[in-house]
Write an enzyme that holds these catalytic residues in place. Structure first.
Site, mmCIF file in Angstrom:
data_model
loop_
_atom_site.group_PDB
_atom_site.id
_atom_site.type_symbol
_atom_site.label_atom_id
_atom_site.label_comp_id
_atom_site.label_asym_id
_atom_site.label_seq_id
_atom_site.Cartn_x
_atom_site.Cartn_y
_atom_site.Cartn_z
ATOM 1 C CG ASN A 20 3.891 8.147 0.803
ATOM 2 O OD1 ASN A 20 3.921 7.878 -0.388
ATOM 3 N ND2 ASN A 20 3.463 7.277 1.715
ATOM 4 N N GLY A 62 4.985 4.001 2.072
ATOM 5 C CA GLY A 62 6.124 4.755 1.569
ATOM 6 C C GLY A 62 5.976 5.047 0.103
ATOM 7 C CG HIS A 80 -2.001 1.025 1.154
ATOM 8 N ND1 HIS A 80 -1.824 2.325 1.543
ATOM 9 C CD2 HIS A 80 -3.280 0.930 0.713
ATOM 10 C CE1 HIS A 80 -2.957 2.997 1.357
ATOM 11 N NE2 HIS A 80 -3.847 2.171 0.845
ATOM 12 C CG HIS A 81 1.707 5.061 -2.888
ATOM 13 N ND1 HIS A 81 2.768 5.750 -2.351
ATOM 14 C CD2 HIS A 81 1.808 5.189 -4.236
ATOM 15 C CE1 HIS A 81 3.480 6.290 -3.336
ATOM 16 N NE2 HIS A 81 2.928 5.961 -4.477
ATOM 17 C CB SER A 82 -0.387 4.582 3.436
ATOM 18 O OG SER A 82 -0.541 3.230 3.821
#
Length: 499
Positions: free
Chosen positions: A344, A163, A159-161
């Protein structure tokens, strides 16, 4: 849920309870750091890294290596929970690595008939499958059969959260070792010669004229920033790209993403870079201009060779200071892993893309260099990062996400370029033949990612299946475009040597 997963949930050190909106909630003193604004805006975004190995998969070695290395990093052993004020935070949980290793049961006939397509179809299916939010949001999908590219394949979904692409690649590479010497980390490219941000002005030389030029560069920087900020707000409010075969249709309808890749020669890219006195990124943007132009005129049937369309892409930019892989690993090994920022920290640039047929293939690179140099003389990337944080704080997540998606949907393409190891690596004892990162979630029909590895650079496409039935032809366009650009650069090199 199986018994092992249920046991894992019962062993968590946190008392997680369900909030009224259905999300997990726990007491403030049991929570970790807040989920960053950037991570909250990519709620529906996922990163998929496909890796090909030179040997069959050793599941026991993978489990042991992942547990000892990857699974110990903070976000990889945390879940998102909601505090009493409704704010998401990271909370530590127990990790059962077996729950994150997935060996799918594929149709043996389909695998035997076309193993490459079987891998490709399975990776595409990941874009339609949700992740279990009761455990850390990362998975290894293990495809233990040979293809034309590798003896086995692993698709890592994150999941992009957890990183951005740069931090996750660094984290992944910190879990690898050099194939030539497993006792050390793989060699990475040297840091860029520019120590500061891409927009930072060089220090002035002595003399009145040099100082005046330095001051003028700041005036230009300010003007370009104003123009880009106005363009940013115009894109949110009304400015849309024209309809082309690359523009997403059926907006609001979830489309399955086909994730495909093709290898290009990094030596060819560097040859063009040296011949044109530009950067690798300039060459890759130029190759993308050329490839999309070839695809557009072939697929649309448009015969107006003098026509030029102006599209826009979202170019993600890493805002972290340049830190070497070895420095990150040293901090982890010394117990200072918290000092490594894995999350991020991104800004973005709205980068013009030009679709047209050029008589000289090098004109694609010239135009790309001009556009990229212009964007370097702007604070757009800093402004977009700060704007995302302010919008999220003022309007909260639901409205901020709607604004963010609206801005992206008014452009056409997402684009990124990342550097990888300059030598072959091993991951948990498996020699890696290729690394192909991509992802899905952005409200666009096409995402283009470049990833270098040893002497190759992989072009990775994530595209809506319905809009790109000839996606293999589009991959061919990238290969042929680089070939034409290199041939043109070679002719110039020969001409200059004769002169």
């Amino acid at each position: 849920m199986d018994a092992a997963a249920a046991t894992t949930l019962r062993k968590r050190p946190l008392s997680v309870r369900t909030a009224p909106d259905g999300g997990p909630r726990t007491a403030p003193d049991e929570l970790g750091e807040p989920v960053s604004p950037s991570a909250r805006l990519v709620e529906d975004f996922y990163i998929v890294v496909v890796m090909g190995a030179a040997t069959p998969l050793n599941i026991a070695a993978l489990r042991s290596g992942i547990e000892a290395q990857l699974a110990r990093h903070p976000h990889f052993r945390s879940i998102q929970v909601t505090d009493k004020d409704g704010n998401p935070r990271w909370a530590r949980t127990t990790v059962n690595v077996d729950s994150h290793l997935i060996s799918p049961a594929l149709d043996p006939a389909a695998v035997s008939a076309d193993p490459d397509k079987a891998v490709e179809d399975y990776v595409a299916s990941l874009s339609t499958l949700p992740m279990d939010r009761s455990r850390p949001l990362w998975e290894f999908h293990l495809l233990d059969f040979p293809t034309s590219e590798a003896a086995s394949t692993a698709a890592v979904r994150v999941h992009h959260s957890l990183g951005d692409g740069m931090s996750l690649l660094t984290l992944l590479m910190s879990c690898t070792r050099s194939a030539a010497d497993p006792a050390r980390l793989p060699a990475m490219p040297p840091p860029p010669t520019r120590a500061g941000a891409i927009y930072q002005r060089p220090r002035p030389s002595a003399g009145v004229l040099a100082f005046a030029a330095w001051v003028w560069s700041f005036a230009v920087l300010a003007w370009h920033t104003v123009v880009d900020v106005v363009g940013f707000f115009a894109t949110i409010l009304f400015l849309k790209d024209p309809h082309t075969p690359f523009k997403r249709v059926n907006r609001g309808v979830s489309q399955r993403k086909r994730i495909v890749h093709r290898s290009l020669s990094l030596d060819d890219v560097k040859f063009v870079k040296n011949a044109m006195n530009c950067t690798v990124n300039d060459v890759l943007v130029g190759v993308t201009y050329a490839a999309l132009s070839r695809y557009y005129f072939r697929s649309s049937g448009d015969s107006d060779i003098g026509k030029e369309l102006r599209l826009r892409s979202i170019l993600l930019v890493n805002l972290r200071p340049t830190t070497s892989l070895q420095a990150c690993v040293n901090m982890i090994e010394s117990g200072k892993g918290r000092d490594v920022k894995w999350g991020n920290k991104l800004g973005f640039i709205i980068l013009p893309f030009f679709i047209g047929l050029q008589s000289d293939p090098l004109d694609y690179v010239r135009k790309a260099k001009k556009v990229v140099d212009r964007k370097k003389s702007s604070l757009e990337v800093v402004f977009t990062h700060l704007a995302a944080e302010v919008i999220l704080k003022v309007f909260r997540l639901k409205v901020a996400a709607a604004i963010f998606h609206r801005m992206i949907s008014h452009t056409t393409i997402s684009f990124s370029n990342m550097t990888g190891p300059v030598e072959h690596v091993e991951f948990c004892g498996h020699p890696i033949l290729f690394i192909a990162p991509s992802g899905y979630g952005p409200p666009e029909a096409l995402t283009v990612n470049y990833q270098s590895y040893v002497n190759n650079i992989m072009v990775n496409l994530a595209l809506d299946e319905a809009q790109f039935p000839d996606f293999r032809g589009l991959l061919d366009d990238f290969v042929e475009s680089l070939g034409h650009i290199k041939d043109a650069a070679l002719r110039i090199r020969k001409h200059n040597s004769k002169a």
